[in-house]
Design a protein around this motif. Structure first.
Motif: not given
Lengths: 137, 365
Positions: A42, A44-47, A49, A78, A80-81, A84, A118-120, B1-2, B5, B64, B69-70, B332, B336, B339, B342
């Protein structure tokens, strides 16, 4: 905390991965040059897979017209966007100043020398026990 | 900074109206079967024609997967060509109550062969109906029109006027001229007459003009950004040419062109208008008033300022009743619905942006 045998070690060749379920959540298990790492499926940026994304390297450059790919196969992009993530740590990296940073001229670099994104992504430790991969979660 | 989600239960329950979904034909003949024999033979003899120098090629390489979207590739065909996958992956998964189709390819929107353009537009509209809206009642189509052939465009609008499957008229923002020019006015008159909004989706292809007023970009990132400036040029054109003075009932939907620029563009227009209004005496009100009254903006890709709350100010200026959620599935830069923003929207703001504004604009129940 419970232990989950998620795969046989020889099921996942170097450079390959497998999505498994741990406590009802999907986790991607990656073989990076013989070491195993696991990330939550998942982003962490926009959900998205996340583990359906491509495995890539870092694209670096010291100046316009110059480029190189480093740490091939160590990052997950990811679907979507395109964020990495370091497969070892789940840390996202971005380095907008890399075209000016001269000291990065060779092969492997510890993540701390890059600018953290910014994301982990959530990671899970993977143990190899005999020929099985075990995740504790 | 999660923190981004974390989802609230209310957000998960909210049914959404998605104002930008891209359907694609699995194969060209899915659309071309709806052409009259004369034009099917034309296609077989002369081949496809769109107004782009690299027909069949991407103008800029997308990072992408050709801009997709891949994870959106069906077993066969292109992303967006498979209704069951769209249902599972998007409509069901994201609680989409209604989805607005934006058919961008093969519609003859900017076709210079005017008769071919007319035939293509009718065919693509028949295809939207048969392949998408009839099998999936959550979807709604936009009337694709041959905008360089205004007589045929008006006829196409009138042909679909009473069909609830078609909720708006779709125009390319990269036409022969900026969209305020008078040759396009019959289209606006027809849209106003039948009570349907005019939608303008950014165009990665087409037109004889680059996105950017300063020439052709080098990189996809430039082209992606320049889409927002292309949209701004069209807003300025529609305002200063007097389109909104002539057609006071016209409602215009700007799709995927960003919205954070709307306030600054309006301030700039107001400032010059105050000083130089003699040049455009047909304008009776400050340009910003036309913008706020006549334009709706879809949200994707939502701008992400480093201080997310900056965007709240911009939303306040535009008006919470003028912003409408869009996903851009299967592209791409998909947003969502849970989300995309922000910063925290109130329940009331959320209901407007994600559902009620679109329902009101398109008359959906």
């Amino acid at each position: 905390m419970s232990r989950h045998i998620v795969a046989r070690a020889d099921e996942i060749a170097p450079g390959e991965s497998k999505i498994v379920k741990v406590n009802g959540r999907e986790v991607g298990v990656y073989n990076v040059g013989g070491e195993f790492f696991a990330l939550s499926n998942r982003c962490p940026h926009a959900g998205a897979e996340l583990c359906r994304g491509m495995i890539v390297g870092l694209m670096r450059s010291d100046e316009p017209g110059d480029y190189r790919i480093e740490r091939k196969g160590e990052f997950l992009r990811c679907p979507w966007h395109g964020w990495e993530f370091d497969l070892r740590t789940g840390q996202s990296y971005c380095d907008p100043k890399s075209t000016k940073v001269r000291q990065f001229n060779v092969k492997v670099e510890p993540g701390e020398q890059l600018v953290k994104g910014p994301f982990v992504a959530e990671t899970f430790p993977v143990k190899v026990e005999e020929q099985y991969l075990v995740i504790e979660a | 900074m999660n923190v981004a989600v974390r989802e609230t239960r209310a957000a998960q329950r909210l049914a959404v109206v998605d104002c930008d979904i891209h359907p694609v034909p699995k194969q060209a003949r899915d659309v071309y079967q709806f052409l009259p024999q004369r034009w099917r033979e034309h296609m077989e003899t002369f081949g496809d024609h769109i107004r782009h120098g690299l027909t069949g090629q991407l103008p800029y390489p997308r990072m992408m997967a050709s801009g997709m979207r891949t994870d959106s590739f069906p077993a066969d065909g292109a992303p967006g060509s498979d209704l069951p996958l769209m249902q599972v992956q998007h409509l069901d998964a994201n609680g989409v109550e209604h989805g607005m189709l934006m058919a961008l390819g093969r519609g003859g929107m900017e076709e210079r062969n005017l008769d071919l353009g007319a035939a293509l537009a009718t065919a693509v509209n028949d295809w939207q109906l048969e392949y998408w809206v009839k099998p999936e009642p959550r979807l709604r189509a936009a009337i694709v029109v041959p905008q360089e052939n205004q007589q045929a465009a008006v006829a196409e609008i009138e042909r679909r006027a009473d069909d609830p499957a078609f909720v708006q008229v779709s125009l390319s923002p990269r036409a022969s001229d900026p969209l305020g020019h008078r040759q396009y006015w019959p289209i606006y008159a027809a849209a106003e007459r039948v009570g349907k909004p005019v939608a303008m989706h950014v165009a990665g292809f087409g037109g004889g003009n680059p996105q950017s007023g300063s020439g052709w970009p080098t990189y996809y990132m430039q082209d992606h950004y320049a889409m927002t400036t292309n949209m701004q040029h069209n807003v300025v054109s529609l305002v200063f040419e007097g389109v909104l003075e002539r057609f006071p009932g016209l409602r215009i939907v700007m799709i995927e062109g960003g919205f954070a620029w709307a306030p600054s563009l309006s301030w700039r227009m107001d400032k010059v208008w105050e000083r130089m209004r003699k040049e455009v005496p047909h304008l009776k009100r400050p340009p910003s008033e036309y913008v706020r009254e006549h334009f709706w903006f879809t949200t994707q890709p939502v701008e992400e300022p480093e201080t997310p709350e900056y965007l709240r100010d911009i939303c306040e200026w535009i008006g919470w009743d003028r912003l409408m959620y869009s996903s851009d599935y299967p592209h791409w830069d998909f947003d969502n619905p849970r989300l995309a923003f922000k910063f925290a929207l109130s329940e009331q703001e959320k209901a407007k942006v994600f559902r009620d504004n679109a329902k009101a604009l398109y008359g959906l129940r």
